[in-house]
Write a protein that holds these residues in place. Structure first.
Motif, PDB file in Angstrom:
ATOM      1  N   VAL A 129       0.824  -1.216   0.000  1.00 28.73           N
ATOM      2  CA  VAL A 129       0.000   0.000   0.000  1.00 28.73           C
ATOM      3  C   VAL A 129       0.855   1.262   0.000  1.00 28.73           C
ATOM      4  CG1 VAL A 129      -1.968  -1.128   1.096  1.00 28.73           C
ATOM      5  CG2 VAL A 129      -0.304   0.052   2.505  1.00 28.73           C
ATOM      6  N   TRP A 130       2.112   1.152   0.451  1.00 31.64           N
ATOM      7  CA  TRP A 130       2.987   2.324   0.464  1.00 31.64           C
ATOM      8  C   TRP A 130       3.338   2.776  -0.951  1.00 31.64           C
ATOM      9  CZ3 TRP A 130       2.807   4.884   4.685  1.00 31.64           C
ATOM     10  CH2 TRP A 130       2.641   4.238   5.894  1.00 31.64           C
ATOM     11  N   LEU A 131       3.073   1.944  -1.938  1.00 29.90           N
ATOM     12  CA  LEU A 131       3.299   2.350  -3.333  1.00 29.90           C
ATOM     13  C   LEU A 131       2.350   3.480  -3.752  1.00 29.90           C
ATOM     14  CD1 LEU A 131       3.836  -1.151  -4.979  1.00 29.90           C
ATOM     15  CD2 LEU A 131       5.573   0.569  -4.442  1.00 29.90           C
ATOM     16  N   LEU A 132       1.315   3.714  -2.956  1.00 25.53           N
ATOM     17  CA  LEU A 132       0.402   4.828  -3.233  1.00 25.53           C
ATOM     18  C   LEU A 132       1.099   6.184  -3.113  1.00 25.53           C
ATOM     19  CD1 LEU A 132      -2.841   3.701  -1.380  1.00 25.53           C
ATOM     20  CD2 LEU A 132      -2.477   3.857  -3.842  1.00 25.53           C
ATOM     21  N   LEU A 133       2.257   6.212  -2.501  1.00 23.38           N
ATOM     22  CA  LEU A 133       2.981   7.473  -2.341  1.00 23.38           C
ATOM     23  C   LEU A 133       3.909   7.780  -3.507  1.00 23.38           C
ATOM     24  CD1 LEU A 133       3.836   7.212   1.461  1.00 23.38           C
ATOM     25  CD2 LEU A 133       1.940   8.422   0.376  1.00 23.38           C
ATOM     26  N   LEU A 134       4.028   6.849  -4.456  1.00 24.24           N
ATOM     27  CA  LEU A 134       4.884   7.077  -5.620  1.00 24.24           C
ATOM     28  C   LEU A 134       4.150   7.928  -6.655  1.00 24.24           C
ATOM     29  CD1 LEU A 134       6.461   3.562  -6.227  1.00 24.24           C
ATOM     30  CD2 LEU A 134       7.538   5.578  -5.235  1.00 24.24           C
TER      31      LEU A 134
ATOM     32  N   TYR B 180      -2.529   4.706 -11.159  1.00 22.50           N
ATOM     33  CA  TYR B 180      -2.981   3.338 -11.441  1.00 22.50           C
ATOM     34  C   TYR B 180      -3.178   2.544 -10.160  1.00 22.50           C
ATOM     35  CZ  TYR B 180      -2.123  -1.624 -12.280  1.00 22.50           C
ATOM     36  OH  TYR B 180      -2.184  -2.985 -12.253  1.00 22.50           O
ATOM     37  N   TRP B 181      -2.256   2.681  -9.208  1.00 20.29           N
ATOM     38  CA  TRP B 181      -2.247   1.828  -8.020  1.00 20.29           C
ATOM     39  C   TRP B 181      -3.443   2.091  -7.110  1.00 20.29           C
ATOM     40  CZ3 TRP B 181      -0.032  -2.530  -7.782  1.00 20.29           C
ATOM     41  CH2 TRP B 181       0.173  -3.172  -6.571  1.00 20.29           C
ATOM     42  N   ASN B 182      -4.030   3.286  -7.154  1.00 18.49           N
ATOM     43  CA  ASN B 182      -5.242   3.559  -6.380  1.00 18.49           C
ATOM     44  C   ASN B 182      -6.363   2.587  -6.739  1.00 18.49           C
ATOM     45  OD1 ASN B 182      -4.647   5.792  -4.679  1.00 18.49           O
ATOM     46  ND2 ASN B 182      -4.655   7.122  -6.461  1.00 18.49           N
ATOM     47  N   PHE B 183      -6.525   2.307  -8.024  1.00 15.20           N
ATOM     48  CA  PHE B 183      -7.560   1.382  -8.467  1.00 15.20           C
ATOM     49  C   PHE B 183      -7.268  -0.044  -7.995  1.00 15.20           C
ATOM     50  CE2 PHE B 183      -7.903   4.858 -11.521  1.00 15.20           C
ATOM     51  CZ  PHE B 183      -9.267   5.093 -11.503  1.00 15.20           C
ATOM     52  N   VAL B 184      -6.003  -0.441  -8.054  1.00 19.75           N
ATOM     53  CA  VAL B 184      -5.607  -1.789  -7.637  1.00 19.75           C
ATOM     54  C   VAL B 184      -5.843  -1.973  -6.143  1.00 19.75           C
ATOM     55  CG1 VAL B 184      -3.648  -3.372  -7.413  1.00 19.75           C
ATOM     56  CG2 VAL B 184      -3.931  -2.030  -9.498  1.00 19.75           C
ATOM     57  N   VAL B 185      -5.422  -1.004  -5.346  1.00 16.18           N
ATOM     58  CA  VAL B 185      -5.576  -1.109  -3.892  1.00 16.18           C
ATOM     59  C   VAL B 185      -7.053  -1.118  -3.509  1.00 16.18           C
ATOM     60  CG1 VAL B 185      -5.176   0.116  -1.708  1.00 16.18           C
ATOM     61  CG2 VAL B 185      -3.325  -0.147  -3.348  1.00 16.18           C
ATOM     62  N   ALA B 186      -7.858  -0.284  -4.140  1.00 16.29           N
ATOM     63  CA  ALA B 186      -9.292  -0.261  -3.818  1.00 16.29           C
ATOM     64  C   ALA B 186      -9.921  -1.626  -4.049  1.00 16.29           C
ATOM     65  CB  ALA B 186     -10.001   0.805  -4.646  1.00 16.29           C
TER      66      ALA B 186
ATOM     67  N   ALA C 223     -15.825  -1.066   1.339  1.00 15.57           N
ATOM     68  CA  ALA C 223     -14.887   0.044   1.116  1.00 15.57           C
ATOM     69  C   ALA C 223     -14.508   0.233  -0.351  1.00 15.57           C
ATOM     70  CB  ALA C 223     -13.622  -0.109   1.964  1.00 15.57           C
ATOM     71  N   PHE C 224     -15.026  -0.580  -1.252  1.00 15.68           N
ATOM     72  CA  PHE C 224     -14.653  -0.452  -2.661  1.00 15.68           C
ATOM     73  C   PHE C 224     -15.199   0.829  -3.277  1.00 15.68           C
ATOM     74  CE2 PHE C 224     -15.534  -1.280  -7.208  1.00 15.68           C
ATOM     75  CZ  PHE C 224     -14.228  -1.331  -7.638  1.00 15.68           C
ATOM     76  N   LYS C 225     -16.439   1.147  -2.957  1.00 14.31           N
ATOM     77  CA  LYS C 225     -17.053   2.340  -3.539  1.00 14.31           C
ATOM     78  C   LYS C 225     -16.267   3.598  -3.167  1.00 14.31           C
ATOM     79  CE  LYS C 225     -20.832   4.601  -2.175  1.00 14.31           C
ATOM     80  NZ  LYS C 225     -22.183   4.854  -1.730  1.00 14.31           N
ATOM     81  N   ASN C 226     -15.923   3.734  -1.892  1.00 20.22           N
ATOM     82  CA  ASN C 226     -15.163   4.903  -1.450  1.00 20.22           C
ATOM     83  C   ASN C 226     -13.778   4.933  -2.082  1.00 20.22           C
ATOM     84  OD1 ASN C 226     -17.088   4.132   0.953  1.00 20.22           O
ATOM     85  ND2 ASN C 226     -16.705   6.324   1.061  1.00 20.22           N
ATOM     86  N   GLY C 227     -13.119   3.781  -2.142  1.00 19.75           N
ATOM     87  CA  GLY C 227     -11.796   3.715  -2.752  1.00 19.75           C
ATOM     88  C   GLY C 227     -11.825   4.021  -4.236  1.00 19.75           C
ATOM     89  N   ASN C 228     -12.861   3.543  -4.912  1.00 18.40           N
ATOM     90  CA  ASN C 228     -12.995   3.771  -6.345  1.00 18.40           C
ATOM     91  C   ASN C 228     -13.307   5.243  -6.645  1.00 18.40           C
ATOM     92  OD1 ASN C 228     -12.688   2.535  -8.811  1.00 18.40           O
ATOM     93  ND2 ASN C 228     -14.842   2.040  -9.016  1.00 18.40           N
TER      94      ASN C 228
END
Length: 153
Positions: free
Chosen positions: A57-62, A68-74, A97-102
């Motif tokens: 999940v720390w890849l979200l900071l790159l 792209y990674w926001n969609f994968v993590v959600a 939590a998928f709806k909020n993440g998406n």
């Protein structure tokens, strides 16, 4: 550089630079908090139920990769929660939590398009609000994961 600083556009923007900097810093801090919450939630999920490793999940900071990674993590966080709550036989919403993440992922994607200042500002506000709501949803499921359901077996 000198001509940029002396340009009339810069002179108009100069009083707001501090506020703009604080807004982006606040957004970054909130994103770090969300990463930390995601990681701590994933650690509480059994390894066989996880669809993503907690440290990923720390890849979200790159920069740029996080678009792209926001969609994968959600998706993978939601799948991990589904697997864990199915094993514990806990009734939760479908795709937790998928709806909020998406929503955050799409608003963050829109934030990275070159847009006029006013449109960028509106999308930045929407993205910040959606990130805050995603954080609250993660916190809610994190608390649910902490509960012990062995009494119900």
């Amino acid at each position: 550089m000198e001509e940029i600083i002396n340009s009339p556009e810069y002179k108009l923007l100069e009083p707001y630079l501090f506020v703009i900097s604080l807004a982006f810093l606040g957004f970054l801090i909130l994103l770090i908090v969300v990463c930390w919450q995601l990681r701590s939630s994933l650690i509480k999920i059994k390894a066989e139920n996880r669809c993503i490793h907690p440290e990923q999940v720390w890849l979200l900071l790159l920069p740029f990769f996080n678009i792209y990674w926001n969609f994968v993590v959600a998706r993978k966080f939601s799948d991990s929660l589904n697997n864990e709550f199915f094993d514990k036989k806990v009734a939760v919403e479908e795709n937790p939590a998928f709806k909020n993440g998406n929503i955050f992922a799409w608003s963050f994607l829109a934030l990275n398009f070159p847009l006029p200042g006013f449109v960028f500002f509106i999308i930045f506000i929407l993205s910040s609000i959606s990130l805050l709501l995603y954080s609250l949803k993660i916190r809610e499921f994190n608390r649910l994961l902490e509960q012990d359901y062995t009494d119900f077996d």
